[in-house]
Scaffold this motif. Structure first.
Motif: not given
Length: 389
Positions: A62-87
Motif C-alpha cells: 500500500d502506498v498512501q500520502g499526499r504525494d502518492a499520485r505524483t510518486y506513482l506517476r514517476h515510478i510507473l511506466a503507465n499513467d495512474v491518471d488513467g484510472v478513473a476514480g477509486a475502484g
C-alpha cells in the motif's frame, strides 16, 4: 536468512486437499492436487466451469500520502491518471533507468491519496527496496507499507461469478456490474475483476481468516482448487507473461509483450526508464508460436533453462546479414485447449504473424508459425490448431 520456502496462510487447506507441494519463487505452493501429476483437469475446470488459486505469495504493497499520485506517476511506466476514480486498476511496469523491467504489477486506486500495488513474488523484496530508495532519495511525502497480513485467492472461469454469489449472498449487485479492472468491497474483501487465466472471475484480497473462510466455502460448492501447473498453462494460452521467465531486467516492455503498459501521452511526465525506451527502438518482440509438426511433444512440458540456454527459434524467411534471423523461446507447453505445443518467444520485430519458423524441441528442429496472442480467450481458440497432415 532461512533457506526454507515460505508457507502460504492457506498451507493447511492445501495439505488437507492432497496437494502436491512444490517450491516456487521461494514459496511452498501447490503444483497440482491429487496424485496424477500435471494439472490438466484443473486447467479444463477453469476453462469450462470454475477453479481457484491461492495467490497469497504475491505481495500487496500500500502506498498512501499526499504525494502518492505524483510518486506513482514517476515510478510507473503507465499513467495512474488513467484510472478513473477509486475502484479502478491498471497494469504497469516498474522500470530501471536502462528501461529493463523490475516488475509488472497491478495497481489499484483505493482513494484520492491511497493506492495498492501487487508485486510478483520472485522480485517483490527487490522491488520494495527499489521503491523505498526512490521514496527516500526523492523526499516524497508518503508511506510504503508491505501487507503480509493479507491473503489472496483467484476465482476464475465462466461460472466463477455464480459460485461467488452463492458463497457470499448479497454480493451479486456489487460485483456483477464490475467491468474489467474495477473492484469493490464485499464482506471484508477487496474483490477485483482481474485475473491471470484468460477467463472471467475475481481476485479477492483480505484478512487471512476471511480468505480462508471463502476458500472453504468455495470448496464446499464444488469449485476446483488449482495449482501452479494449471496456472502456467492457462496464462500461456492467454498470452500472459511471467516475471523472470518471459520478462526481466534484460528486456524492455516493448520486447516483452507489455508495450501497452507504457503511456507516453503526457510529454512532461518523466517516468523512470522513459529516456532509455525512447533512445532505443525495440529490436524484438514477444509473439506466439504454434508448432505445426505432428507428434512434436518432446520437450513441450519441460522446465525451461535460463534465458541464455533457451530453445532457439529460426526464421528462415527473414535474413539478417545473410543468415536466418533467430530468437528464443521463453515459455513452452503442450496446450490442453489446442492439443499442440505452443510457445511464447522473443523474435525480431519484423517477423509478422504467419511467418514460418522452426523451434528447437528436444534437440530436434520442429516447424512452426508465428501467430498473434492470445492463443485462447474465454475458453475459445483464437490461434487455430495446425491442419492434420
Amino acid at each position: 536468512m532461512s533457506l526454507l520456502p515460505r508457507r502460504s496462510p492457506l498451507a493447511s487447506e492445501h495439505r488437507a486437499l492432497g496437494a502436491r507441494m512444490v517450491e516456487h519463487e521461494g514459496w511452498a505452493l501447490p503444483g497440482s492436487y491429487g496424485p496424477d501429476g500435471p494439472g490438466t483437469d484443473e486447467h479444463q475446470a477453469v476453462r469450462h466451469t470454475a477453479g481457484m488459486f491461492d495467490i497469497s505469495h504475491l505481495l500487496v504493497v500500500d502506498v498512501q500520502g499526499r504525494d502518492a499520485r505524483t510518486y506513482l506517476r514517476h515510478i510507473l511506466a503507465n499513467d495512474v491518471d488513467g484510472v478513473a476514480g477509486a475502484g479502478g486498476a491498471l497494469l504497469s511496469c516498474l522500470l530501471s533507468d536502462q528501461g529493463g523491467i523490475i516488475d509488472h504489477p497491478m495497481v489499484y486506486r483505493l482513494g484520492a491519496d491511497a493506492w495498492r500495488i501487487v508485486l510478483n513474488a520472485g522480485c517483490a523484496d527487490a522491488a520494495v527496496a527499489w521503491m523505498d530508495h526512490v521514496h527516500q532519495t526523492g523526499g516524497w511525502r508518503l508511506a510504503i507499507q508491505p501487507r503480509r497480513d493479507l491473503a489472496m485467492l483467484a476465482l476464475q472461469g465462466p461460472h466463477a461469478a455464480e459460485r461467488f454469489w452463492v458463497a457470499r449472498p448479497g454480493s451479486r449487485p456489487l460485483t456483477e456490474p464490475l467491468p474489467r479492472r474495477r473492484f469493490t468491497d464485499v464482506a471484508g474483501l477487496m474483490v477485483a475483476h482481474t485475473g491471470y487465466t484468460g477467463e472471467g472471475g475475481y481476485e479477492c484480497f483480505g484478512p487471512i481468516d476471511t480468505v480462508i473462510e471463502l476458500w472453504r466455502d468455495l470448496v464446499a460448492l464444488g469449485v476446483r482448487p488449482c495449482g501452479l501447473d494449471a496456472r502456467d498453462s492457462l496464462r500461456i494460452e492467454a498470452g500472459l507473461v511471467r516475471y523472470g521467465v518471459d520478462t526481466g531486467a534484460d528486456a524492455s516492455p516493448h520486447e516483452s509483450g507489455l508495450g501497452d503498459t507504457v503511456c507516453r501521452h503526457d510529454a512532461a511526465r518523466d517516468f523512470i526508464g522513459r529516456r532509455a525506451l525512447e533512445a532505443r527502438p525495440a529490436p524484438c518482440r514477444l509473439a506466439g508460436l504454434i508448432v505445426t509438426d505432428a507428434d512434436a511433444d518432446e520437450g513441450a512440458d519441460a522446465d525451461l533453462p535460463p534465458a541464455h540456454e533457451r530453445p532457439r527459434v529460426r526464421l528462415p524467411g527473414i535474413l539478417i546479414a545473410g543468415e536466418p534471423a533467430e530468437g528464443y523461446v521463453t515459455s513452452l507447453i503442450r496446450s490442453p485447449t489446442l492439443g499442440v505445443p505452443i510457445a511464447l518467444a522473443r523474435i525480431p520485430t519484423r517477423a509478422a504473424e504467419g511467418t514460418l519458423a522452426q523451434v528447437e524441441m528436444g534437440g530436434v528442429w520442429r516447424n512452426a508459425r508465428v501467430c498473434a496472442l492470445p492463443f485462447v480467450r474465454r475458453g475459445h481458440a483464437i490461434a487455430p490448431a495446425p491442419p492434420p497432415l
